[in-house]
Each structure stands twice: as structure tokens, then as C-alpha cells.
Design a protein around this motif. Structure first.
Motif, PDB file in Angstrom:
ATOM      1  N   UNK A  89      -1.338 -11.948  -3.254  1.00  0.00           N
ATOM      2  CA  UNK A  89      -0.169 -12.805  -3.521  1.00  0.00           C
ATOM      3  C   UNK A  89      -0.159 -13.226  -4.983  1.00  0.00           C
ATOM      4  N   UNK A  90      -1.298 -13.666  -5.475  1.00  0.00           N
ATOM      5  CA  UNK A  90      -1.391 -14.133  -6.868  1.00  0.00           C
ATOM      6  C   UNK A  90      -1.106 -13.015  -7.869  1.00  0.00           C
ATOM      7  N   UNK A  91      -1.571 -11.806  -7.549  1.00  0.00           N
ATOM      8  CA  UNK A  91      -1.364 -10.693  -8.491  1.00  0.00           C
ATOM      9  C   UNK A  91      -0.114  -9.881  -8.141  1.00  0.00           C
ATOM     10  N   UNK A  92       0.657 -10.369  -7.142  1.00  0.00           N
ATOM     11  CA  UNK A  92       1.889  -9.718  -6.713  1.00  0.00           C
ATOM     12  C   UNK A  92       1.670  -8.238  -6.394  1.00  0.00           C
ATOM     13  N   UNK A  93       0.592  -7.960  -5.673  1.00  0.00           N
ATOM     14  CA  UNK A  93       0.246  -6.599  -5.275  1.00  0.00           C
ATOM     15  C   UNK A  93       1.159  -6.179  -4.117  1.00  0.00           C
ATOM     16  N   UNK A  94       2.108  -5.272  -4.414  1.00  0.00           N
ATOM     17  CA  UNK A  94       3.120  -4.919  -3.412  1.00  0.00           C
ATOM     18  C   UNK A  94       3.467  -3.440  -3.474  1.00  0.00           C
ATOM     19  N   UNK A  95       4.067  -2.948  -2.409  1.00  0.00           N
ATOM     20  CA  UNK A  95       4.571  -1.578  -2.391  1.00  0.00           C
ATOM     21  C   UNK A  95       3.507  -0.510  -2.243  1.00  0.00           C
ATOM     22  N   UNK A  96       2.283  -0.916  -1.872  1.00  0.00           N
ATOM     23  CA  UNK A  96       1.179   0.033  -1.718  1.00  0.00           C
ATOM     24  C   UNK A  96       0.461  -0.217  -0.394  1.00  0.00           C
ATOM     25  N   UNK A  97      -0.185   0.831   0.104  1.00  0.00           N
ATOM     26  CA  UNK A  97      -1.044   0.645   1.268  1.00  0.00           C
ATOM     27  C   UNK A  97      -2.437   0.258   0.766  1.00  0.00           C
ATOM     28  N   UNK A  98      -3.257  -0.279   1.654  1.00  0.00           N
ATOM     29  CA  UNK A  98      -4.630  -0.632   1.267  1.00  0.00           C
ATOM     30  C   UNK A  98      -5.390   0.607   0.797  1.00  0.00           C
ATOM     31  N   UNK A  99      -5.164   1.743   1.465  1.00  0.00           N
ATOM     32  CA  UNK A  99      -5.844   2.992   1.082  1.00  0.00           C
ATOM     33  C   UNK A  99      -5.493   3.382  -0.351  1.00  0.00           C
ATOM     34  N   UNK A 100      -4.232   3.208  -0.731  1.00  0.00           N
ATOM     35  CA  UNK A 100      -3.805   3.530  -2.104  1.00  0.00           C
ATOM     36  C   UNK A 100      -4.466   2.596  -3.108  1.00  0.00           C
TER      37      UNK A 100
END
Ligand code: MN
Length: 244
Positions: A89-100
Motif C-alpha cells: 500500500x505504501x509503495x503503491x505496488x499494483x497491477x502485478x501478481x506476487x509471482x511477478x
């Protein structure tokens, strides 16, 4: 008249089959694939949730005790998820799967690497154990183990030695490399062989948590006893299913 009608029918049928370049078919509506809902989803930070074990905390007794399973799953694994979700949330990590994310872990913070790995490894670990799972060794996976290591005993020796040599906290793994070969390896902390930072990379077939939190309540400092007991609950059906 007869000729024109036939020509029309031929043209129509070719256009419907989608193979004629000359026919004026309607272009597919591109806006359908990028719906407002999909856009919102892409901008939402990647969030993880705690999976069920698929068996009771006491199901792996006497080899893995219920208290260890309960704390390991409901406290340790849950904490990796809480901390990952906060970091994502803090780093706005979006649009990816955990594997990616894991495949490009060198680009991310220690919080993403440690907690993302922590979630992935534990979610896999729970599935790789099952009451009486050890009895399911045979068939395709037995052939692969024998072909790569000589025998189940030789594989277990090598895997145990690798797990014993892991200094401090980490994991031992059985992976399938790109060329199909099976390899035994180990990673520190919550790293795993999917990560770009891993010395040995491959598809995870089996993993063993050798952090003290995985065994200390029952086995204290005796990691060797924990590993010896763990073979009884290895879910060979799952390992076989993961084998390509
Ligand atoms: Mn653990």
C-alpha cells in the motif's frame, strides 16, 4: 441472378469464419477489454490474504505439533501478510501478481521481498504437508527422484544435509530447473528459487521451513530430529502434481 446470390453466400460465409481480409467486418470493440472495473483493479495495491491449511492444526501430530502449527500459521504467516499489505500500500505496488514481484525482487524493498517471500513460502509449505503424505511416494515422482538422485534415501540425505547446513533461518528446496532436472538447494530468510536474487532458480516442487519458529516448541535446538519427522508428512501427491 443465380450467380450473384451464390457469390453473396460464399462471401458471407468466409467473412463469418473470420479468414477473409477483404470483407468489412466490424472491428472488435477495444473498450470492452479495458473496463472501468479493470482500471480500478489495476490501481489497487496488491493485497494478500491468509489461506486455510486444508487440515486441522493437530492433523500432523505427532510429527509436527498442533501448537507449532497454530502459531506458525495464525501468527507468523499472518504477520508476513499484514506487513506485505502495508508495504504494498505504501509503495503503491499494483497491477502485478506476487509471482511477478518475486521474479523481480531486486527492484523492491526489503519489506516486499521478506514478507512477499514469507507469504509465498508458507502458502506452499502448508500444501506440501499432509497427514500420512509420506506414504504416497510412488509413480511419476518416484521415477523422477530415482533418475535424478539414485533413490529416495539418497535424495533425503542430500535434502537433509542442505537443510542442516542452512545457517540461521531459511528454507531447503527441491526445484525443477528449466532443463527439467531436479535440484536441491537452499535460500536464506524468506527468499526462494523463484526470485531473481536466488543462486539456484527453478520451479518449486518441495520446501522445508528451517526457521526455529517451525520446530522449536517440540524439537528445541534439534533441527535434525524435526527434519527426520517431517518426511512422514511430506505430501508426495502435491509434489508429483507440481512436477512438469
Ligand atoms: Mn515459517
Amino acid at each position: 441472378m443465380q450467380y450473384h446470390r451464390r457469390q453473396f453466400l460464399i462471401t458471407t460465409s468466409i467473412c463469418l469464419s473470420g479468414m477473409a481480409l477483404g470483407c468489412r467486418a466490424k472491428k472488435p470493440d477495444q473498450s470492452v477489454t479495458i473496463s472501468p472495473a479493470a482500471k480500478v483493479r489495476d490501481n489497487t495495491p496488491l493485497q494478500l490474504s491468509l489461506p486455510d491449511l486444508g487440515y486441522d492444526y493437530a492433523a500432523l501430530e505427532p510429527f509436527i505439533d498442533a501448537e507449532t502449527m497454530k502459531i506458525h500459521h495464525s501468527k507468523h504467516h499472518a504477520a508476513y501478510i499484514t506487513n506485505f499489505n502495508k508495504a504494498a500500500t505504501e509503495s503503491n505496488l499494483a497491477g502485478l501478481t506476487l509471482e511477478q514481484v518475486l521474479a523481480n525482487t531486486a527492484q523492491y524493498s526489503a519489506a516486499i521481498r521478506n514478507n512477499g517471500g514469507g507469504h509465498y513460502n508458507h502458502a506452499a509449505f502448508w500444501q506440501m504437508m499432509h497427514p500420512n503424505g509420506g506414504a504416497a511416494f510412488g509413480g511419476k515422482i518416484a521415477e523422477a527422484i530415482n533418475a535424478n538422485f539414485g533413490s529416495l534415501e539418497k535424495f533425503q540425505e542430500k535434502f537433509t544435509e542442505t537443510a542442516m547446513k542452512r545457517f540461521g533461518s531459511g528454507w531447503a528446496w527441491l526445484v525443477q530447473a528449466k532443463d527439467g532436472k531436479l535440484l536441491v538447494t537452499s535460500t536464506p530468510n524468506q527468499d526462494n528459487p523463484l526470485m531473481d536474487v536466488s543462486e539456484v532458480k527453478g520451479k518449486i516442487l518441495l520446501g522445508l521451513d528451517v526457521w526455529e519458529h517451525a520446530y522449536y516448541l517440540k524439537y528445541q535446538n534439534k533441527r535434525a530430529d524435526y527434519i527426520k519427522a517431517w518426511w512422514n508428512v511430506v505430501n508426495w501427491n502435491k509434489v508429483a502434481a507440481l512436477l512438469a
